[in-house]
Design a protein around this motif. Structure first.
Motif, PDB file in Angstrom:
ATOM      1  N   THR A   1       0.789  -1.083   0.173  1.00 43.18           N
ATOM      2  CA  THR A   1       0.153  -0.180   0.061  1.00 43.18           C
ATOM      3  C   THR A   1       0.732   1.313  -0.225  1.00 43.18           C
ATOM      4  N   LYS A   2       2.015   1.262   0.780  1.00 44.18           N
ATOM      5  CA  LYS A   2       2.830   2.399   0.768  1.00 44.18           C
ATOM      6  C   LYS A   2       3.651   2.563  -0.630  1.00 44.18           C
ATOM      7  N   GLN A   3       3.817   1.579  -1.135  1.00 43.97           N
ATOM      8  CA  GLN A   3       4.477   1.531  -2.496  1.00 43.97           C
ATOM      9  C   GLN A   3       3.415   2.208  -3.539  1.00 43.97           C
ATOM     10  N   ARG A   4       2.171   1.973  -3.381  1.00 46.45           N
ATOM     11  CA  ARG A   4       1.204   2.254  -4.446  1.00 46.45           C
ATOM     12  C   ARG A   4       1.029   3.722  -3.920  1.00 46.45           C
ATOM     13  N   GLN A   5       0.823   4.015  -2.720  1.00 47.53           N
ATOM     14  CA  GLN A   5       0.675   5.306  -2.480  1.00 47.53           C
ATOM     15  C   GLN A   5       2.055   6.341  -2.921  1.00 47.53           C
ATOM     16  N   ASP A   6       3.049   5.890  -2.680  1.00 49.08           N
ATOM     17  CA  ASP A   6       4.302   6.568  -3.266  1.00 49.08           C
ATOM     18  C   ASP A   6       4.204   6.713  -4.738  1.00 49.08           C
ATOM     19  N   GLU A   7       4.049   5.823  -5.453  1.00 46.15           N
ATOM     20  CA  GLU A   7       3.747   5.884  -6.956  1.00 46.15           C
ATOM     21  C   GLU A   7       2.734   6.895  -7.368  1.00 46.15           C
ATOM     22  N   GLU A   8       1.525   6.834  -6.614  1.00 43.01           N
ATOM     23  CA  GLU A   8       0.372   7.771  -7.017  1.00 43.01           C
ATOM     24  C   GLU A   8       0.747   9.045  -6.470  1.00 43.01           C
ATOM     25  N   THR A   9       1.297   9.252  -5.592  1.00 39.78           N
ATOM     26  CA  THR A   9       1.931  10.717  -4.997  1.00 39.78           C
ATOM     27  C   THR A   9       2.997  11.401  -6.157  1.00 39.78           C
ATOM     28  N   LYS A  10       3.743  10.328  -6.589  1.00 42.28           N
ATOM     29  CA  LYS A  10       4.849  10.701  -7.715  1.00 42.28           C
ATOM     30  C   LYS A  10       4.101  11.050  -8.749  1.00 42.28           C
ATOM     31  N   ARG A  11       3.140  10.339  -9.159  1.00 45.67           N
ATOM     32  CA  ARG A  11       2.293  10.833 -10.463  1.00 45.67           C
ATOM     33  C   ARG A  11       1.719  11.929 -10.410  1.00 45.67           C
ATOM     34  N   LEU A  12       0.996  12.193  -9.154  1.00 45.93           N
ATOM     35  CA  LEU A  12       0.270  13.380  -8.734  1.00 45.93           C
ATOM     36  C   LEU A  12       1.150  14.658  -8.815  1.00 45.93           C
ATOM     37  N   ARG A  13       2.276  14.576  -8.209  1.00 47.97           N
ATOM     38  CA  ARG A  13       3.357  15.498  -8.202  1.00 47.97           C
ATOM     39  C   ARG A  13       3.837  15.754  -9.549  1.00 47.97           C
ATOM     40  N   GLU A  14       4.124  14.941 -10.349  1.00 46.63           N
ATOM     41  CA  GLU A  14       4.431  15.176 -11.624  1.00 46.63           C
ATOM     42  C   GLU A  14       3.595  15.747 -12.543  1.00 46.63           C
ATOM     43  N   ARG A  15       2.031  15.367 -12.286  1.00 46.19           N
ATOM     44  CA  ARG A  15       1.122  15.970 -12.861  1.00 46.19           C
ATOM     45  C   ARG A  15       1.081  17.438 -12.589  1.00 46.19           C
ATOM     46  N   GLU A  16       1.227  17.729 -11.188  1.00 46.01           N
ATOM     47  CA  GLU A  16       0.882  19.080 -10.710  1.00 46.01           C
ATOM     48  C   GLU A  16       2.220  20.086 -11.307  1.00 46.01           C
ATOM     49  N   LEU A  17       3.515  19.191 -11.427  1.00 46.75           N
ATOM     50  CA  LEU A  17       4.710  20.040 -11.960  1.00 46.75           C
ATOM     51  C   LEU A  17       4.292  20.430 -13.348  1.00 46.75           C
ATOM     52  N   ALA A  18       3.848  19.260 -14.141  1.00 49.73           N
ATOM     53  CA  ALA A  18       3.572  19.738 -15.428  1.00 49.73           C
ATOM     54  C   ALA A  18       2.445  20.800 -15.621  1.00 49.73           C
ATOM     55  N   ALA A  19       1.298  20.678 -14.700  1.00 52.14           N
ATOM     56  CA  ALA A  19       0.655  21.938 -14.890  1.00 52.14           C
ATOM     57  C   ALA A  19       0.990  23.163 -14.611  1.00 52.14           C
ATOM     58  N   GLU A  20       1.779  23.233 -13.466  1.00 53.57           N
ATOM     59  CA  GLU A  20       2.493  24.411 -13.062  1.00 53.57           C
ATOM     60  C   GLU A  20       3.545  24.880 -14.168  1.00 53.57           C
ATOM     61  N   LYS A  21       4.216  23.858 -14.799  1.00 57.73           N
ATOM     62  CA  LYS A  21       4.960  24.537 -15.973  1.00 57.73           C
ATOM     63  C   LYS A  21       4.422  24.997 -17.249  1.00 57.73           C
ATOM     64  N   LYS A  22       3.193  24.304 -17.456  1.00 59.00           N
ATOM     65  CA  LYS A  22       2.364  24.686 -18.376  1.00 59.00           C
ATOM     66  C   LYS A  22       1.892  26.197 -18.073  1.00 59.00           C
ATOM     67  N   LYS A  23       1.334  26.248 -16.869  1.00 61.19           N
ATOM     68  CA  LYS A  23       0.871  27.675 -16.482  1.00 61.19           C
ATOM     69  C   LYS A  23       1.815  28.698 -16.812  1.00 61.19           C
ATOM     70  N   ALA A  24       3.149  28.172 -16.027  1.00 59.05           N
ATOM     71  CA  ALA A  24       4.284  29.461 -16.127  1.00 59.05           C
ATOM     72  C   ALA A  24       4.539  29.553 -17.918  1.00 59.05           C
TER      73      ALA A  24
END
Length: 531
Positions: free
Chosen positions: A72-95
């Motif tokens: 479960t922790k590994q899945r949560q880490d992977e999900e957090t990583k994917r969410l963070r990557e999407r957030e970074l991509a969205a922030e980069k796109k916004k910038a």
């Protein structure tokens, strides 16, 4: 302990000696629930087996929960990583969109300024063309006035020639009449009178020659004086032109009008003088020639003044055009310099904002990773404590079983003085299980000693990962793959930045306050110390 239930085993034996032995065991153990040999023996055996099974079941459940928790922790880490990557991509796109909007706004403003500058240049060009057309019209008007003056002068000269020819014809006729009369008188006069007339004629001729010579000298002097006056007037006109060059366009227009009026006045004066000359021609040819020379000098003077005024106006217009062109070039250069400066400032500001945002994101990621790592360490510690507790209970159960078997063995020996083969096998199985448990514990302790007390590494997305749990902890940097992570001289975020710590570097923990770590560099690229 995976062994056969003691109650079942002893019931199958069913011997008298075994019964007596069990009675002695029960009395020795002082069992409070003694209601029969078989029942007491079965109860104690089943209780021991149940405790062993419960210990094994608890251990297996703990392992299953640990495994499920890790997954479960590994899945949560992977999900957090994917969410963070999407957030970074969205922030980069916004910038990127904000930067594109800023660039577009700047380009629109530049285009608007260029359009205004082009419109001003077009208006100035039209004004210059209008001034040129006005100057061209003025030149044409002056040329037309000059042409008309030349035509009037040619007409006047033609009329003068006609009048002169008519006067000559009248003079010739009069002379012929006088000659005829003189011939008539000469016929009556004597030869002496003819001689006197000849002498008188010779004297008159000499006098006329002298008078003609004197008049020629006077004419030459007058001509020289007129030339000197014309030269002085030309110099004066040149000085006036140099002074008038500093005046405005309105003064030039006034001077051109004045020159035209002077030309018109000169023309009227020339006509009046022509009339006077025509009248004076009847009286004296010499006076007429003098008047003609004076009129010619005045006409030349007027023409020279008009030409000087025209040249002055043209020079002033050319100077103004060159001045306007120079001002336009200077203005354009200033606009280009200002535009380049604005572009450079906008670029520097965008780079500074991007760098600041990147540093803030990296610091946030470091804080989040440190927090996550602390949580993982706490969870791992709790899991280790749970496993240790389960192992302790299992060890206690083993010790209880061993003590029970020792009691059974002692009771059996007292009963018949010999060991039962089944009991030997049972004791051997118990001893093997205990030895196996001890061997497993010894193996785990030796593995911990060989590993230096290190726990498995825990990775973070953009921050260091722990590699030891002793007092002097060491950390490996797994984040900052593009440029490294931010390092400051102090624990506060407002302290100056140092050289970045590269990915893969190993550092030693000196102190820790909250989620801020003070380190000393062991290997890799980065500052020797920092926060």
């Amino acid at each position: 302990l995976k062994a056969t239930c003691l109650g079942t085993s002893f019931t199958h034996q069913g011997g008298f000696c075994l019964v007596r032995t069990l009675i002695l065991v029960a009395r020795a153990m002082k069992c409070p629930c003694f209601q029969g040999v078989a029942s007491t023996r079965g109860k104690h055996g089943s209780n021991k087996s149940t405790d062993d099974q419960k210990a094994l079941q608890l251990e297996e459940e703990a392992r299953a929960k640990l495994k499920a928790f890790q997954e479960t922790k590994q899945r949560q880490d992977e999900e957090t990583k994917r969410l963070r990557e999407r957030e970074l991509a969205a922030e980069k796109k916004k910038a990127d969109e904000e930067a594109a909007a800023l660039v577009k706004a700047e380009e629109d403003r530049i285009a608007e300024e260029q359009r205004k500058a082009a419109q001003q240049a077009e208006e100035q060009r039209r004004a210059e063309e209008k001034a040129k057309l006005q100057e061209e019209a003025e030149r044409q008007r002056v040329a037309e006035a000059k042409r008309r003056a030349d035509e009037a002068e040619a007409k006047r000269r033609f009329e003068e020639a006609e009048a002169k020819k008519k006067a000559e014809e009248e003079a010739d006729a009069k002379k012929q009449a006088e000659e005829a009369e003189a011939r008539h008188k000469a016929e009556e006069a004597a030869a002496a009178k003819r001689r006197a007339e000849e002498e008188e004629a010779a004297a008159k001729k000499r006098a006329e020659e002298a008078e003609a010579q004197r008049k020629a000298e006077e004419a030459a002097a007058a001509k020289r004086q007129a030339e000197e006056e014309a030269e002085a007037q030309r110099r004066k006109a040149a000085e006036e032109a140099a002074a008038a060059q500093r005046q405005a366009e309105e003064e030039a227009e006034a001077q051109r009008r004045k020159a035209a009026e002077e030309a018109a006045a000169a023309k009227r004066q020339a006509e009046e003088e022509e009339e006077a000359q025509r009248k004076a021609a009847e009286e004296a040819a010499a006076a007429k020639r003098r008047a003609e020379e004076e009129a010619e000098a005045q006409r030349r003077k007027a023409a020279e003044e008009a030409a000087a005024a025209q040249r002055q106006a043209e020079e002033e217009a050319e100077a103004q055009r060159l001045k306007a062109a120079a001002e336009e070039a200077a203005k354009k250069q200033a606009e280009e310099d200002a535009e380049a400066k604005r572009h450079a400032l906008a670029k520097e500001e965008a780079e500074r904002v991007a760098k600041q945002r990147k540093a803030e994101e990296e610091e946030k990621e470091q804080e989040a990773a440190a927090k996550k790592q602390a949580e993982e360490e706490a969870a791992a510690k709790q899991r280790a404590e749970a496993v240790a507790e389960a192992r302790g209970k299992a060890n206690e159960d083993v010790e209880k079983g061993k003590k029970f078997m020792d009691v059974v063995e002692q009771a059996t020996q007292k009963n018949n003085g010999t060991e039962d083969p089944k009991k030997l096998l049972l004791r051997k199985a118990v001893e093997e299980a205990v030895a196996k448990k001890k061997a497993e514990q010894a193996t785990e302790e030796s593995q911990k000693k060989r590993g230096g007390g290190r726990e498995p590494k825990k990775r973070a997305s953009a921050t260091p990962a722990a590699s030891s749990v002793g007092e002097a902890k060491t950390w490996e940097v797994t984040g900052g793959k593009q440029g490294g992570i931010v390092v400051r001289s102090g624990k506060e975020l407002s302290t100056p930045e140092l050289e970045r710590l590269a990915c893969g570097a190993v550092v030693q923990e000196l102190s820790r306050e909250g989620n801020r770590l003070q380190f000393s560099l062991l290997s890799g690229k980065g500052p020797s110390e920092g926060w």
